[in-house]
Design a protein around this motif. Sequence first.
Motif, short mmCIF file in Angstrom:
data_model
loop_
_atom_site.label_atom_id
_atom_site.label_comp_id
_atom_site.label_asym_id
_atom_site.label_seq_id
_atom_site.Cartn_x
_atom_site.Cartn_y
_atom_site.Cartn_z
N LEU A 4 -57.94 -32.31 13.36
CA LEU A 4 -57.44 -31.70 14.61
C LEU A 4 -57.09 -30.24 14.37
CD1 LEU A 4 -55.23 -34.42 16.35
CD2 LEU A 4 -57.61 -33.79 16.79
N ALA A 5 -56.55 -29.94 13.19
CA ALA A 5 -56.21 -28.55 12.86
C ALA A 5 -57.47 -27.69 12.86
CB ALA A 5 -55.52 -28.49 11.50
N ARG A 6 -58.53 -28.22 12.28
CA ARG A 6 -59.80 -27.47 12.26
C ARG A 6 -60.31 -27.22 13.67
NH1 ARG A 6 -61.50 -29.87 7.47
NH2 ARG A 6 -61.79 -31.70 8.61
N ALA A 7 -60.13 -28.22 14.53
CA ALA A 7 -60.66 -28.09 15.89
C ALA A 7 -59.76 -27.22 16.81
CB ALA A 7 -60.83 -29.47 16.52
N CYS A 16 -51.22 -40.87 19.79
CA CYS A 16 -50.60 -41.03 21.10
C CYS A 16 -50.13 -39.67 21.60
CB CYS A 16 -49.42 -41.99 20.95
SG CYS A 16 -48.49 -42.20 22.47
N VAL A 17 -50.55 -39.31 22.80
CA VAL A 17 -50.10 -38.05 23.39
C VAL A 17 -48.72 -38.26 23.99
CG1 VAL A 17 -50.50 -36.35 25.23
CG2 VAL A 17 -52.39 -37.09 23.77
N LEU A 18 -47.73 -37.55 23.43
CA LEU A 18 -46.35 -37.70 23.90
C LEU A 18 -46.07 -36.75 25.07
CD1 LEU A 18 -44.51 -37.75 20.44
CD2 LEU A 18 -45.32 -39.69 21.79
N ARG A 19 -46.78 -35.62 25.10
CA ARG A 19 -46.62 -34.66 26.21
C ARG A 19 -47.98 -34.03 26.47
NH1 ARG A 19 -42.71 -29.56 25.30
NH2 ARG A 19 -44.43 -28.90 23.97
N SER A 56 -56.58 -31.73 26.00
CA SER A 56 -56.51 -33.05 26.63
C SER A 56 -56.61 -34.18 25.62
CB SER A 56 -57.63 -33.19 27.66
OG SER A 56 -58.88 -33.23 26.99
N ALA A 57 -56.14 -35.35 26.03
CA ALA A 57 -56.26 -36.56 25.20
C ALA A 57 -57.74 -36.83 24.92
CB ALA A 57 -55.62 -37.74 25.93
N GLU A 58 -58.59 -36.56 25.91
CA GLU A 58 -60.04 -36.78 25.73
C GLU A 58 -60.59 -35.88 24.62
OE1 GLU A 58 -58.51 -36.41 28.56
OE2 GLU A 58 -59.20 -37.91 30.00
N ALA A 59 -60.17 -34.62 24.61
CA ALA A 59 -60.65 -33.69 23.59
C ALA A 59 -60.21 -34.14 22.20
CB ALA A 59 -60.15 -32.28 23.89
N ILE A 60 -59.00 -34.67 22.12
CA ILE A 60 -58.49 -35.15 20.82
C ILE A 60 -59.28 -36.39 20.39
CG2 ILE A 60 -56.47 -36.20 19.69
CD1 ILE A 60 -54.74 -34.38 21.53
N ALA A 61 -59.51 -37.29 21.35
CA ALA A 61 -60.26 -38.51 21.05
C ALA A 61 -61.67 -38.18 20.57
CB ALA A 61 -60.31 -39.40 22.29
N GLN A 62 -62.24 -37.17 21.19
CA GLN A 62 -63.61 -36.79 20.83
C GLN A 62 -63.68 -36.30 19.39
OE1 GLN A 62 -65.40 -34.00 23.56
NE2 GLN A 62 -67.18 -35.36 23.56
N VAL A 63 -62.71 -35.50 18.99
CA VAL A 63 -62.69 -34.98 17.61
C VAL A 63 -62.45 -36.10 16.61
CG1 VAL A 63 -61.42 -33.52 15.99
CG2 VAL A 63 -62.00 -32.65 18.27
N LEU A 64 -61.52 -37.00 16.94
CA LEU A 64 -61.14 -38.03 15.97
C LEU A 64 -62.04 -39.25 16.01
CD1 LEU A 64 -57.23 -37.96 16.21
CD2 LEU A 64 -58.73 -36.78 14.57
N GLY A 65 -62.73 -39.46 17.13
CA GLY A 65 -63.57 -40.64 17.25
C GLY A 65 -62.77 -41.93 17.36
N VAL A 66 -61.53 -41.84 17.83
CA VAL A 66 -60.73 -43.04 18.09
C VAL A 66 -60.09 -42.90 19.47
CG1 VAL A 66 -60.17 -43.51 15.66
CG2 VAL A 66 -58.61 -42.11 17.04
N GLY A 102 -55.85 -35.71 40.55
CA GLY A 102 -55.57 -36.65 39.48
C GLY A 102 -56.43 -36.48 38.23
N GLU A 103 -57.38 -35.54 38.27
CA GLU A 103 -58.28 -35.37 37.11
C GLU A 103 -57.54 -34.90 35.86
OE1 GLU A 103 -60.81 -32.27 38.65
OE2 GLU A 103 -60.43 -33.28 40.57
N SER A 104 -58.17 -35.14 34.71
CA SER A 104 -57.49 -34.86 33.45
C SER A 104 -57.23 -33.37 33.23
CB SER A 104 -58.25 -35.49 32.29
OG SER A 104 -59.02 -34.53 31.62
N ALA A 105 -58.05 -32.50 33.84
CA ALA A 105 -57.81 -31.06 33.68
C ALA A 105 -56.46 -30.64 34.27
CB ALA A 105 -58.94 -30.27 34.34
N PHE A 106 -55.93 -31.47 35.19
CA PHE A 106 -54.65 -31.16 35.83
C PHE A 106 -53.49 -31.97 35.25
CE2 PHE A 106 -57.69 -29.85 39.11
CZ PHE A 106 -57.17 -28.62 39.50
N ALA A 107 -53.75 -32.76 34.18
CA ALA A 107 -52.72 -33.70 33.70
C ALA A 107 -51.42 -33.00 33.33
CB ALA A 107 -53.27 -34.49 32.52
#
Length: 342
Positions: A84-87, A189-192, A197-207, A323-328
């Motif tokens: 995540l740091a690299r990304a 887990c995204v705390l805030r 976005s959570a999606e961007a994090i999931a994409q990098v980590l593959g989980v 409600g889209e994730s870009a506005f979360a």
Amino acid sequence: MTAILHRPSRTALRRLAGVLRRGGLVAVPTETVYGLAANALDTQACERIFAAKDRPAEDPLIVHVASVTAAATVAELNPAARELARAFWPGPLTMVLPKKRVVPAIVTAGLDSVAVRVPRHPVFRDLLRECGLPLAAPSANPFGYVSPTRPEHVQRGLGDRIEHILDGGPCEVGLESTIVDLRNPARPCVLRPGAISAEAIAQVLGVAVTARRARVLPGARRSGKKTGKAQRAPGLLARHYSPGTRLRLVARIEPAEVLAAGRRVAYLFLSRPKDPRLAALGNRVAWLSESGDPAEAGRNVYSRLRTLDEGGYREIIAERVPGESAFAALADRLGRAAARGR
Ligand code: TXA
Ligand code: MG
């Protein structure tokens, strides 16, 4: 008394690095919001942050460092954290990780984890390198109030409680960083929510990445009093980031309603309203963005809430964002700003 506003010159950075080394406080620009910084390794310096903000001791601080190498001196970086740091570093992502022993208990509210981030604002990065210290910094506002995105917001909120503000201009992102709990890298887990976005994090980590729903802790209160236990994330306080004026969220604001309302009600649209009659109403009609762009709206929201709050209105009525994730992140902050029962 007012704080000194420093332009970011070499001389100023050297002087402010000295203030931080001696245990003082400096309000600093970041790409998200202005922070109130102190040496993260110095308990007394960090105590001054809590006192200046009137922040409850149970609310842990984020530690800011200049590099991944520096992050590894305060936290145990697992392979997922390094990915995540690299990304995303430098940038608006904070990771919660097991802490190293050098980090004093006051920073983490006694937790065995620490929140760490490498910011990307060039002026803050210069200061971090100049002082060579990890800097603990919460948002530079009195606890619970709207976060500052311009130096003058810091001056107005804390100017009589701190001595130094480093001017880095208006914040580019305008909403606090995404906080992701990575203690268990298999289940982030995204705390805030934030700009990343959570999606961007999931994409990098593959989980899969889960998101924590806001919830009020028993006894959690907007004051400097003890509330019992350490908070996991500021999101746990339903009411936060709030203006003093009552804020109400509605699905849609109808022009006819605005035209019929009294002068003491202000309206905050997502996009510039098209009805030309609304333009004549002046400051009590505001909007977050020209045409509904989530990044622009995020950058403007705290400034708009402040301006409306200072307008002396009885109530501010704001439009809910999509409600889209870009506005979360924006939806989260507006929801919290509107929550009742401080
Ligand atoms: O964008 C940002 O994150 C800004 C700038 C200044 O970097 N900072 C910021 O700090 O928003 P603050 O104090 O307003 O929010 C930090 C939150 C705390 O409320 C806390 O709940 C969470 O980060 N946090 C800190 N340490 C934690 C930990 N060990 N575990 C879980 N959450 C933690
Ligand atoms: Mg804050």
